[in-house]
Design a protein around this motif. Structure first.
Motif, mmCIF file in Angstrom:
data_model
loop_
_atom_site.group_PDB
_atom_site.id
_atom_site.type_symbol
_atom_site.label_atom_id
_atom_site.label_comp_id
_atom_site.label_asym_id
_atom_site.label_seq_id
_atom_site.Cartn_x
_atom_site.Cartn_y
_atom_site.Cartn_z
ATOM 1 N N ILE A 1 -27.404 2.012 -29.091
ATOM 2 C CA ILE A 1 -28.029 1.991 -27.769
ATOM 3 C C ILE A 1 -27.068 1.292 -26.827
ATOM 4 C CG2 ILE A 1 -29.944 1.102 -26.405
ATOM 5 C CD1 ILE A 1 -31.692 1.371 -28.888
ATOM 6 N N HIS A 2 -26.797 1.958 -25.706
ATOM 7 C CA HIS A 2 -25.882 1.402 -24.719
ATOM 8 C C HIS A 2 -26.661 0.860 -23.536
ATOM 9 C CE1 HIS A 2 -22.208 2.957 -26.544
ATOM 10 N NE2 HIS A 2 -22.912 4.029 -26.851
ATOM 11 N N ARG A 3 -26.169 -0.189 -22.971
ATOM 12 C CA ARG A 3 -26.730 -0.766 -21.761
ATOM 13 C C ARG A 3 -26.113 -0.038 -20.576
ATOM 14 N NH1 ARG A 3 -24.715 -5.282 -18.598
ATOM 15 N NH2 ARG A 3 -22.995 -5.277 -20.047
ATOM 16 N N VAL A 4 -26.942 0.494 -19.714
ATOM 17 C CA VAL A 4 -26.439 1.163 -18.517
ATOM 18 C C VAL A 4 -26.002 0.095 -17.528
ATOM 19 C CG1 VAL A 4 -27.021 2.648 -16.570
ATOM 20 C CG2 VAL A 4 -27.873 3.206 -18.841
ATOM 21 N N ILE A 5 -24.750 0.151 -17.151
ATOM 22 C CA ILE A 5 -24.203 -0.810 -16.202
ATOM 23 C C ILE A 5 -24.329 -0.283 -14.776
ATOM 24 C CG2 ILE A 5 -22.062 -1.972 -15.478
ATOM 25 C CD1 ILE A 5 -21.345 -2.033 -18.516
ATOM 26 N N GLY A 6 -24.185 1.024 -14.613
ATOM 27 C CA GLY A 6 -24.308 1.597 -13.278
ATOM 28 C C GLY A 6 -24.439 3.102 -13.312
ATOM 29 N N ILE A 7 -25.032 3.640 -12.264
ATOM 30 C CA ILE A 7 -25.168 5.079 -12.086
ATOM 31 C C ILE A 7 -24.679 5.411 -10.689
ATOM 32 C CG2 ILE A 7 -26.784 7.019 -11.962
ATOM 33 C CD1 ILE A 7 -28.646 5.405 -13.807
ATOM 34 N N GLY A 8 -23.896 6.479 -10.575
ATOM 35 C CA GLY A 8 -23.414 6.903 -9.272
ATOM 36 C C GLY A 8 -23.493 8.403 -9.130
ATOM 37 N N THR A 9 -23.657 8.865 -7.923
ATOM 38 C CA THR A 9 -23.671 10.292 -7.645
ATOM 39 C C THR A 9 -22.979 10.550 -6.318
ATOM 40 O OG1 THR A 9 -25.050 12.286 -7.528
ATOM 41 C CG2 THR A 9 -25.925 10.292 -6.496
ATOM 42 N N ASP A 10 -22.480 11.761 -6.147
ATOM 43 C CA ASP A 10 -21.878 12.140 -4.876
ATOM 44 C C ASP A 10 -22.013 13.646 -4.707
ATOM 45 O OD1 ASP A 10 -20.448 11.039 -2.532
ATOM 46 O OD2 ASP A 10 -18.938 12.511 -3.102
ATOM 47 N N LEU A 11 -22.178 14.066 -3.469
ATOM 48 C CA LEU A 11 -22.324 15.472 -3.113
ATOM 49 C C LEU A 11 -21.312 15.778 -2.019
ATOM 50 C CD1 LEU A 11 -24.135 18.045 -3.505
ATOM 51 C CD2 LEU A 11 -25.457 17.208 -1.546
ATOM 52 N N VAL A 12 -20.540 16.848 -2.207
ATOM 53 C CA VAL A 12 -19.481 17.218 -1.259
ATOM 54 C C VAL A 12 -19.758 18.620 -0.724
ATOM 55 C CG1 VAL A 12 -17.002 17.654 -1.008
ATOM 56 C CG2 VAL A 12 -17.790 15.790 -2.475
ATOM 57 N N GLU A 13 -19.704 18.774 0.599
ATOM 58 C CA GLU A 13 -19.808 20.098 1.217
ATOM 59 C C GLU A 13 -18.447 20.779 1.109
ATOM 60 O OE1 GLU A 13 -21.859 20.627 5.081
ATOM 61 O OE2 GLU A 13 -21.996 18.432 4.976
ATOM 62 N N LEU A 14 -18.398 21.948 0.488
ATOM 63 C CA LEU A 14 -17.118 22.612 0.242
ATOM 64 C C LEU A 14 -16.404 23.010 1.530
ATOM 65 C CD1 LEU A 14 -17.829 24.817 -2.887
ATOM 66 C CD2 LEU A 14 -16.719 22.601 -2.754
#
Length: 142
Positions: free
Chosen positions: A19-32
């Motif tokens: 079991i891993h501890r989640v340190i961070g979550i990130g997301t990004d969306l780019v308009e082509l």
């Protein structure tokens, strides 16, 4: 994977006993279209932001913009998962590599690797997708 929030997908199978501890979550969306204009207006951005291998891979495609945009999104998502912005790590120090199976993964170099070590990040999960209009990445730092 509904209901399996602590599952780890590994070569041993989808559910590891680790079991891993989640340190961070990130997301990004780019308009082509917007990113395409950025690449045309600022051609040097490719050399400042993407590794030679990322450029080689992207430039061999019919529409390199899709590949560059999704890699940009991945780099942004990784920085967000680390809780840092531009200037703390160099974007070219975050590299998206593709396995023979097509699965993407993250390799960190220099400033990004040092920051990840400082934060205790030992593993990354990344998912990439793009359509004719958008490119998106989600990164999980473990």
């Amino acid at each position: 994977m509904i209901g399996h929030t602590c599952a780890n997908y590994s070569a041993a199978g989808p559910y590891s006993s680790t079991i891993h501890r989640v340190i961070g979550i990130g997301t990004d969306l780019v308009e082509l279209d917007r990113f395409r204009r950025t690449l045309e207006r600022t051609p040097g951005i490719k050399h400042r932001t993407f590794t030679a291998a990322e450029q080689e891979y992207s430039d061999t495609k019919n529409d390199p913009t899709e590949r560059y945009a999704v890699r940009w999104a991945a780099k942004e998502a990784v920085m967000k998962a680390m809780g840092v912005g531009l200037g703390v790590v160099t974007m070219s120090d975050i590299e998206v590599v593709k396995a023979d199976s097509g699965a993407p993964s993250i390799v960190l170099h220099d400033t990004a690797a040092a920051k990840a070590e400082e934060l205790g990040i030992t593993e990354w999960k990344i998912t990439l997708t793009h359509t004719e209009h958008f490119a998106q990445a989600i990164a999980i730092a473990l």
